[in-house]
Scaffold this active site. Structure first.
Site, short mmCIF file in Angstrom:
data_model
loop_
_atom_site.label_atom_id
_atom_site.label_comp_id
_atom_site.label_asym_id
_atom_site.label_seq_id
_atom_site.Cartn_x
_atom_site.Cartn_y
_atom_site.Cartn_z
N CYS A 50 1.69 -33.68 -29.36
CA CYS A 50 1.92 -32.04 -29.16
C CYS A 50 2.84 -31.64 -29.00
CB CYS A 50 0.71 -32.53 -27.78
SG CYS A 50 0.97 -33.32 -26.21
N GLY A 189 -14.80 -29.13 -15.86
CA GLY A 189 -14.00 -28.60 -16.94
C GLY A 189 -11.77 -29.36 -16.67
N GLU A 190 -11.14 -28.81 -17.14
CA GLU A 190 -10.58 -29.48 -17.58
C GLU A 190 -9.60 -30.24 -16.58
OE1 GLU A 190 -5.79 -29.05 -18.90
OE2 GLU A 190 -6.72 -27.13 -18.95
#
Length: 424
Positions: A50, A189-190
């Protein structure tokens, strides 16, 4: 022979460009084979993550422009757009770049360990594609060895530099054996996902994910073999939890001092480690006043992360020195390999001359010559033949005024200025 490392990364290209230059796993084998077929690259590997897309190449002569043109064409990009954010390293610099990348010195998070595994995967795919040969193969092995030395001999990857990892690392300090611990994660969440991943990797006995919606908690729980519950079920789970980490978007605390006191009584005051990563807080500050509760806030973790970043930056200098030593060692061994073919040819020539003179000596013996005469002729003939070609070449070099080459010949044959006098 030339090594080339070419690509883009998070420092040189936007996310939009990095996404367009990235290779999917399904593309890699075909792309590698096409790369070696269309460009002058004899060996090639592709690292695509990424944060970076890089090509590692071995070519007869450096030809980065043709590779950039292929890369732009493969991804339907403008060559000018790609060239504006691409970098190219050659030979020693290419080797240094690969070793720095594998060691985590070129990562967005200094010292992050995942990149070494990603580079090993890139090497494995290139081998599968048949595009890695002896030279690039040796470079990858030297790169892995240097990265391992950096990890072993420096502290560059030891200290956590993410809030999620810092939370799990603190838990390890309190509970020496996480395999016997149970964890309650509040939120889905993340950040909680990262926490769950780290806890799962550490082998935590049981993980429970509590969330406002059971569906979201179930998705996260399924990924890591955890158990999903609603926030309303927290009181029952709290009493069984050694580790509690919370990160929700609630505007009010969702875990109060009373609930934790009740859980402690049920636990017979067995310690609970708590981390409140949320802003605003999920856990009432008064919880930290309770005996047998170790409560940390996000500010505490940020201090840990900042201190650990300083530690990694200090270790980076030592890591750079190890990379420099790795580059020097690899290039020296590569130069030594360059002499192998010459030495092999020289040995074959010497053995051919030896066999010729030995054949003459054997025929002389068969014809009745004395052993003393045969040995003298063998020694004289072999000496003359071994010295003939070097003598002719050195006379030629001298006539051409190439005294630097004569100096090399003197070093090659281990001669010194006083050799004639000492022989008298």
């Amino acid at each position: 022979m030339a090594f080339i490392a070419l690509g883009i990364n998070h420092k040189t290209a936007s996310v939009d460009v990095r996404e367009r230059v990235a290779f999917t796993p399904e593309q890699l084998v075909e792309a590698l084979q096409q790369l070696c077929r269309i460009t002058p690259s004899r060996e090639a590997a592709i690292l695509s993550t990424c944060n970076r897309s890089e090509l590692y190449l071995e070519q007869d002569h450096p030809s980065a422009d043709e590779v950039l043109a292929w890369l732009a064409s493969y991804h339907n990009l403008s060559l000018d757009e790609l060239r504006a954010c691409a970098y190219v390293h050659q030979d020693d610099d290419a080797v240094r770049h690969m070793m720095r990348v594998a060691s985590g010195l070129d990562s967005m998070v200094l010292g992050e360990p995942q990149i070494l595994g990603q580079m090993k995967s890139a090497y494995a795919v290139a081998r599968e594609a048949g595009t890695v040969g002896p030279l690039l193969g040796r470079l990858f092995q030297a790169t892995f060895s240097t990265a391992k030395t950096v990890r072993t001999d420096t502290a560059i990857g030891e200290n956590p530099v993410s809030v999620a990892f810092a939370a799990v690392s603190l838990a390890k300090q309190i509970f020496s054996d996480l395999h016997r611990s149970q964890a309650l994660l509040i939120g889905a969440g993340e950040t909680i996902t990262l926490v769950a991943r780290h806890l799962h990797e550490q082998g935590v006995k049981r993980i429970v994910v509590a969330n406002r919606t059971l569906e979201r908690a179930s998705i996260l729980a399924e990924e890591f073999g955890a158990h999903a519950v609603l926030l309303a079920d927290m009181p029952q789970e709290l009493a069984n939890s050694d580790i509690v980490i919370s990160s929700t978007a609630s505007q009010l605390p969702i875990l109060g001092k009373g609930a934790v006191e009740r859980a402690l009584k049920l636990r017979r005051h067995k310690p609970i480690f708590m981390v409140d990563i949320a802003v605003p807080r999920d856990i009432e500050p008064e919880v930290g006043e309770l005996d047998d509760v170790y409560l940390y806030t996000v500010d505490d973790l940020h201090e840990v992360v900042a201190e650990n970043l300083k530690s990694r930056q200090g270790a980076a200098q030592a890591a750079e020195e190890l990379v420099g030593a790795g580059v020097s060692d690899f290039m020296q061994r590569l130069r030594e390999l360059a002499a192998v073919d010459v030495l092999r040819a020289y040995r074959q020539q010497a053995e051919r001359l030896r066999d010729e003179e030995l054949g003459k000596a054997q025929r002389m013996l068969q014809n009745g010559a004395s052993a003393e005469d045969v040995l003298a002729q063998l020694a004289r003939g072999l000496t003359n033949k071994l010295l003939h070609a070097p003598s002719v070449q050195m006379k030629k070099l001298s006539a051409e005024g190439r005294f630097d080459a004569l100096a090399v010949a003197q070093e090659l044959f281990a001669l010194d200025e006083g050799s004639d006098k000492s022989a008298q």
